[in-house]
Scaffold this motif. Structure first.
Motif, PDB file in Angstrom:
ATOM      1  N   ALA A 131     -36.834  18.948  72.348  1.00  0.00           N
ATOM      2  CA  ALA A 131     -36.078  17.817  72.884  1.00  0.00           C
ATOM      3  C   ALA A 131     -36.370  16.548  72.103  1.00  0.00           C
ATOM      4  CB  ALA A 131     -36.406  17.620  74.360  1.00  0.00           C
ATOM      5  N   PHE A 132     -37.653  16.268  71.857  1.00  0.00           N
ATOM      6  CA  PHE A 132     -38.037  15.049  71.164  1.00  0.00           C
ATOM      7  C   PHE A 132     -37.550  15.043  69.722  1.00  0.00           C
ATOM      8  CE2 PHE A 132     -41.831  13.371  73.844  1.00  0.00           C
ATOM      9  CZ  PHE A 132     -41.005  13.362  74.964  1.00  0.00           C
ATOM     10  N   ALA A 133     -37.549  16.211  69.077  1.00  0.00           N
ATOM     11  CA  ALA A 133     -37.142  16.296  67.675  1.00  0.00           C
ATOM     12  C   ALA A 133     -35.643  16.095  67.499  1.00  0.00           C
ATOM     13  CB  ALA A 133     -37.548  17.645  67.088  1.00  0.00           C
ATOM     14  N   MET A 134     -34.855  16.538  68.470  1.00  0.00           N
ATOM     15  CA  MET A 134     -33.402  16.545  68.303  1.00  0.00           C
ATOM     16  C   MET A 134     -32.691  15.367  68.940  1.00  0.00           C
ATOM     17  SD  MET A 134     -31.988  20.418  68.600  1.00  0.00           S
ATOM     18  CE  MET A 134     -30.338  19.801  68.303  1.00  0.00           C
ATOM     19  N   LEU A 147     -33.828  18.177  79.911  1.00  0.00           N
ATOM     20  CA  LEU A 147     -35.135  18.823  79.813  1.00  0.00           C
ATOM     21  C   LEU A 147     -35.711  19.032  81.200  1.00  0.00           C
ATOM     22  CD1 LEU A 147     -37.648  19.586  77.966  1.00  0.00           C
ATOM     23  CD2 LEU A 147     -38.329  17.182  78.196  1.00  0.00           C
ATOM     24  N   GLY A 148     -36.320  20.190  81.419  1.00  0.00           N
ATOM     25  CA  GLY A 148     -36.946  20.431  82.711  1.00  0.00           C
ATOM     26  C   GLY A 148     -37.341  21.879  82.863  1.00  0.00           C
ATOM     27  N   PRO A 149     -38.088  22.184  83.925  1.00  0.00           N
ATOM     28  CA  PRO A 149     -38.540  23.560  84.147  1.00  0.00           C
ATOM     29  C   PRO A 149     -37.389  24.476  84.549  1.00  0.00           C
ATOM     30  CG  PRO A 149     -39.118  22.176  86.016  1.00  0.00           C
ATOM     31  CD  PRO A 149     -38.561  21.262  84.970  1.00  0.00           C
ATOM     32  N   SER A 150     -37.632  25.770  84.503  1.00  0.00           N
ATOM     33  CA  SER A 150     -36.610  26.740  84.905  1.00  0.00           C
ATOM     34  C   SER A 150     -36.177  26.477  86.341  1.00  0.00           C
ATOM     35  CB  SER A 150     -37.158  28.162  84.780  1.00  0.00           C
ATOM     36  OG  SER A 150     -37.474  28.453  83.432  1.00  0.00           O
ATOM     37  N   GLY A 151     -34.868  26.552  86.569  1.00  0.00           N
ATOM     38  CA  GLY A 151     -34.349  26.391  87.925  1.00  0.00           C
ATOM     39  C   GLY A 151     -34.122  24.964  88.356  1.00  0.00           C
ATOM     40  N   ASP A 162     -34.069   8.464  79.322  1.00  0.00           N
ATOM     41  CA  ASP A 162     -34.665   7.452  78.456  1.00  0.00           C
ATOM     42  C   ASP A 162     -34.802   8.001  77.039  1.00  0.00           C
ATOM     43  OD1 ASP A 162     -35.840   4.952  77.864  1.00  0.00           O
ATOM     44  OD2 ASP A 162     -36.948   4.977  79.764  1.00  0.00           O
ATOM     45  N   THR A 163     -35.272   7.145  76.137  1.00  0.00           N
ATOM     46  CA  THR A 163     -35.581   7.602  74.784  1.00  0.00           C
ATOM     47  C   THR A 163     -36.848   8.447  74.822  1.00  0.00           C
ATOM     48  OG1 THR A 163     -36.975   5.678  74.301  1.00  0.00           O
ATOM     49  CG2 THR A 163     -34.611   5.484  73.813  1.00  0.00           C
ATOM     50  N   PRO A 164     -37.037   9.339  73.836  1.00  0.00           N
ATOM     51  CA  PRO A 164     -38.287  10.113  73.794  1.00  0.00           C
ATOM     52  C   PRO A 164     -39.527   9.221  73.801  1.00  0.00           C
ATOM     53  CG  PRO A 164     -36.685  11.096  72.309  1.00  0.00           C
ATOM     54  CD  PRO A 164     -36.081   9.813  72.808  1.00  0.00           C
ATOM     55  N   PHE A 219     -45.153  16.460  82.854  1.00  0.00           N
ATOM     56  CA  PHE A 219     -44.283  17.408  82.164  1.00  0.00           C
ATOM     57  C   PHE A 219     -44.142  17.081  80.689  1.00  0.00           C
ATOM     58  CE2 PHE A 219     -40.250  19.416  80.989  1.00  0.00           C
ATOM     59  CZ  PHE A 219     -40.445  20.684  81.502  1.00  0.00           C
ATOM     60  N   VAL A 220     -44.188  15.786  80.357  1.00  0.00           N
ATOM     61  CA  VAL A 220     -43.939  15.346  78.993  1.00  0.00           C
ATOM     62  C   VAL A 220     -45.255  14.982  78.310  1.00  0.00           C
ATOM     63  CG1 VAL A 220     -42.880  13.548  77.599  1.00  0.00           C
ATOM     64  CG2 VAL A 220     -41.616  14.517  79.504  1.00  0.00           C
TER      65      VAL A 220
END
Length: 356
Positions: free
Chosen positions: A200-203, A36-40, A219-221, A236-237
């Motif tokens: 991300a958190f759902a899957m 997970l993260g921003p573009s680029g 880490d875990t969600p 970000f989260v």
């Protein structure tokens, strides 16, 4: 539970441009993780490196204990037993659904191919569409076919590169949960790339947050939300925001919205200037609250309304109120903080500890 994928301190480059640095994580058999993260930030490059499409400059990647990528080793993608689901589905337009799924099953007999195709279509609930062509399917149906094709050779792991980005939000949510169910039912590990934290958190069982080519936290969600390793992860989260405060007694902090006390202790001296992480669910409406804020902006979201509130100092905080509580822009509202956690960052300390 055995380790399936081990990524050790890998660095990826395009020519002399460094894309990722010192990335390390591991994934157990049957677990699903998300990058997970921003573009680029290097997510897709990392995924392509795991797939074998790109080499590593340093470090190594191992699958089931065997090195598949290092500066001296590059096992070809087709020899890794890793399936790939692309953002644009990459289905063959001139082949039927049956033929698309059977495409990678050359070593099987005709009967075995037919049985495997039927099994995969049953798995994704699409047997009735077996003789259609990709252009006759919706985006969600095409994505299911792409998943079925990737699963047909019985890979050890599936890689998914922003597979739902072309779908509407409701279909994304439904299909994400469905893909998780399918992978778990087959005990197949998955690595998902996305910039959508809800997805991300759902899957995912584990999430790796990347920024500027570096792993910020793996880490875990739950832990990412409640125990972010640094300010980037905090922001970000989970719609986090920071307000200034002063540390007191190692486990509480004085802020404009009152004293906040939590279950974590910090090593800094009393009076240390800190930033306090709050989330929208930490500030609640309370007609008897001691703090009066002014509604700056709001967004109705059905069962709740997301408010941006301006404190007397001019600082903006955010909160989720029950949708029955109606306020307009400029209205005063009394609030209080209800936070049982205490996440602080000391701007004078590099790589803030979460707690001690």
């Amino acid at each position: 539970m055995s380790t399936l994928l081990q990524v050790d301190a890998i660095e990826c480059r395009y020519d002399q441009l460094v894309i990722t640095r010192d990335i390390s994580f591991s994934l157990n058999q049957g677990d699903i993780c998300c990058l997970l993260g921003p573009s680029g930030c290097g997510k897709t490059t990392l995924l392509r490196t795991i797939a074998g499409f790109d080499p590593v400059y340093s470090g190594s990647i191992s699958l089931n204990g065997s090195i598949i990528s290092s500066p001296d080793t590059l096992i070809e993608p087709e020899e890794r037993r890793i399936g790939m689901v692309f953002q644009d589905y990459a289905l063959f337009p001139h082949l039927t659904i049956r033929e698309n799924i059977a495409f990678g099953l050359r070593k099987l007999s005709k009967q075995e191919k037919g049985e495997r195709v039927t099994e995969m279509l049953d798995l994704v609930n699409m047997r009735d569409l077996i003789d259609r062509y990709p252009h006759e399917l919706s985006g969600g149906q095409q994505q299911r076919v792409a998943l079925a094709r990737a699963l047909a050779p019985r890979p050890q792991m599936i890689l998914l590169d922003e597979p739902f980005s072309n779908l509407d939000s409701e279909l994304r949510k439904h299909l994400g949960l469905e893909v998780r169910r399918i992978l778990k039912s087959q005990n197949i590990s998955g690595v998902l790339v996305t910039h959508d934290q809800t997805e991300a958190f759902a899957m995912a069982d584990y999430v790796g947050v990347l920024n500027q080519g570096r792993m910020q936290q793996w880490d875990t969600p739950y832990n990412l939300y409640h125990e972010p390793a640094n300010q980037f992860v905090a922001n970000f989260v989970g719609q986090g925001y920071l307000i200034p405060g002063q540390l007191q007694d190692h486990n509480k902090v004085s802020t404009e919205v009152g004293i906040i006390e939590g279950n974590r202790a910090y090593p800094w001296a009393d009076g240390t200037d800190v930033d306090v992480l709050l989330r929208p669910d930490d500030i609640i409406e309370n007609p008897s609250g001691s703090i009066t804020a002014i509604v700056d902006q709001y967004t109705f979201a059905g069962s709740a309304t997301h408010y941006r509130l301006r404190l007397p100092s001019g600082l903006i905080v955010e909160s989720m109120f029950n949708s029955h509580a109606e306020y307009d822009i400029g209205d005063p509202v009394r609030i209080e903080v209800k936070a049982d956690h205490l996440i602080l960052f000391n701007n004078n300390v590099k790589d803030n500890p979460v707690s001690v």
